[in-house]
Design a protein around this motif. Structure first.
Motif, short mmCIF file in Angstrom:
data_model
loop_
_atom_site.label_atom_id
_atom_site.label_comp_id
_atom_site.label_asym_id
_atom_site.label_seq_id
_atom_site.Cartn_x
_atom_site.Cartn_y
_atom_site.Cartn_z
N ARG A 134 0.86 -1.19 0.00
CA ARG A 134 0.00 0.00 0.00
C ARG A 134 0.89 1.23 0.00
N GLU A 135 0.61 2.17 -0.90
CA GLU A 135 1.38 3.41 -0.99
C GLU A 135 1.01 4.37 0.14
N GLY A 136 1.95 5.19 0.54
CA GLY A 136 1.69 6.18 1.58
C GLY A 136 0.78 7.30 1.11
N HIS A 137 0.95 7.74 -0.13
CA HIS A 137 0.12 8.82 -0.69
C HIS A 137 -1.15 8.23 -1.29
N GLN A 138 -2.29 8.63 -0.76
CA GLN A 138 -3.59 8.17 -1.24
C GLN A 138 -4.38 9.38 -1.72
N PRO A 139 -4.85 9.38 -2.99
CA PRO A 139 -5.44 10.57 -3.58
C PRO A 139 -6.88 10.88 -3.22
N ALA A 140 -7.67 9.86 -2.83
CA ALA A 140 -9.10 10.11 -2.64
C ALA A 140 -9.72 9.01 -1.79
N GLU A 141 -10.85 9.32 -1.21
CA GLU A 141 -11.64 8.35 -0.46
C GLU A 141 -12.17 7.29 -1.42
N GLY A 142 -12.14 6.03 -1.02
CA GLY A 142 -12.66 4.96 -1.85
C GLY A 142 -11.68 4.43 -2.88
N VAL A 143 -10.44 4.92 -2.84
CA VAL A 143 -9.39 4.49 -3.76
C VAL A 143 -8.15 4.17 -2.93
N VAL A 144 -7.54 3.02 -3.17
CA VAL A 144 -6.30 2.67 -2.49
C VAL A 144 -5.24 2.39 -3.55
N VAL A 145 -4.20 3.20 -3.56
CA VAL A 145 -3.09 3.03 -4.50
C VAL A 145 -2.12 2.01 -3.92
N MET A 146 -1.75 1.03 -4.75
CA MET A 146 -0.86 -0.04 -4.32
C MET A 146 0.21 -0.28 -5.38
N ARG A 147 1.24 -1.03 -5.00
CA ARG A 147 2.26 -1.49 -5.94
C ARG A 147 2.25 -3.01 -5.96
N ASP A 148 2.37 -3.56 -7.16
CA ASP A 148 2.51 -5.01 -7.26
C ASP A 148 3.94 -5.39 -6.87
N PRO A 149 4.27 -6.67 -6.81
CA PRO A 149 5.61 -7.06 -6.37
C PRO A 149 6.76 -6.55 -7.23
#
Length: 127
Positions: free
Chosen positions: A100-115
């Motif tokens: 899970r990324e530290g910077h999240q742009p909006a409610e209801g969205v979770v920015v992540m990185r794959d392996p």
């Protein structure tokens, strides 16, 4: 007939490894082809569109958020989840190797990185 999207292709130093992550995350299947430098996944219900993984030894993960002088994101996947399942799907993605990324742009969205460092978003309808 206008073109249709056949596949999104992600560069990676390990096509089979990254395909295994997305196969588990999405519940998709591998399209048999026998080429270890290019692996394609598809939904069990339909042939296209798919996600493909192409060998690139020099792959660099993008900076997030974008920073001057660093590798910029060219594209990312948006993966729709049920409104009551967002945090459970985030936890499942983390258990598979996502971060899970530290910077999240909006409610209801979770920015992540794959392996392998590609960005993707888990999001709920309306977000």
């Amino acid at each position: 007939m206008a073109p249709i999207v056949g596949s999104v292709v992600l560069s990676t130093p390990d096509p089979a490894g990254l395909a295994a992550f997305y196969r588990a995350l999405l519940g998709w299947v591998t399209v048999e082809g026998g080429d270890p430098t290019f692996v394609r996944l598809r939904s069990p219900e339909r042939e296209r569109p798919g996600i493909s993984f192409q060998l690139e030894h020099g792959h660099l993960a993008p900076a997030w958020p974008a920073r001057e002088g660093e590798q910029r994101m060219h594209a990312h996947l948006d993966l729709l989840v049920a409104p009551d399942a967002l945090e459970a799907e985030v936890a499942r993605a983390e258990a598979l190797g996502a971060v899970r990324e530290g910077h999240q742009p909006a409610e209801g969205v979770v920015v992540m990185r794959d392996p392998h460092g590609h960005l993707f978003c888990l999001f709920v309808p309306g977000a």
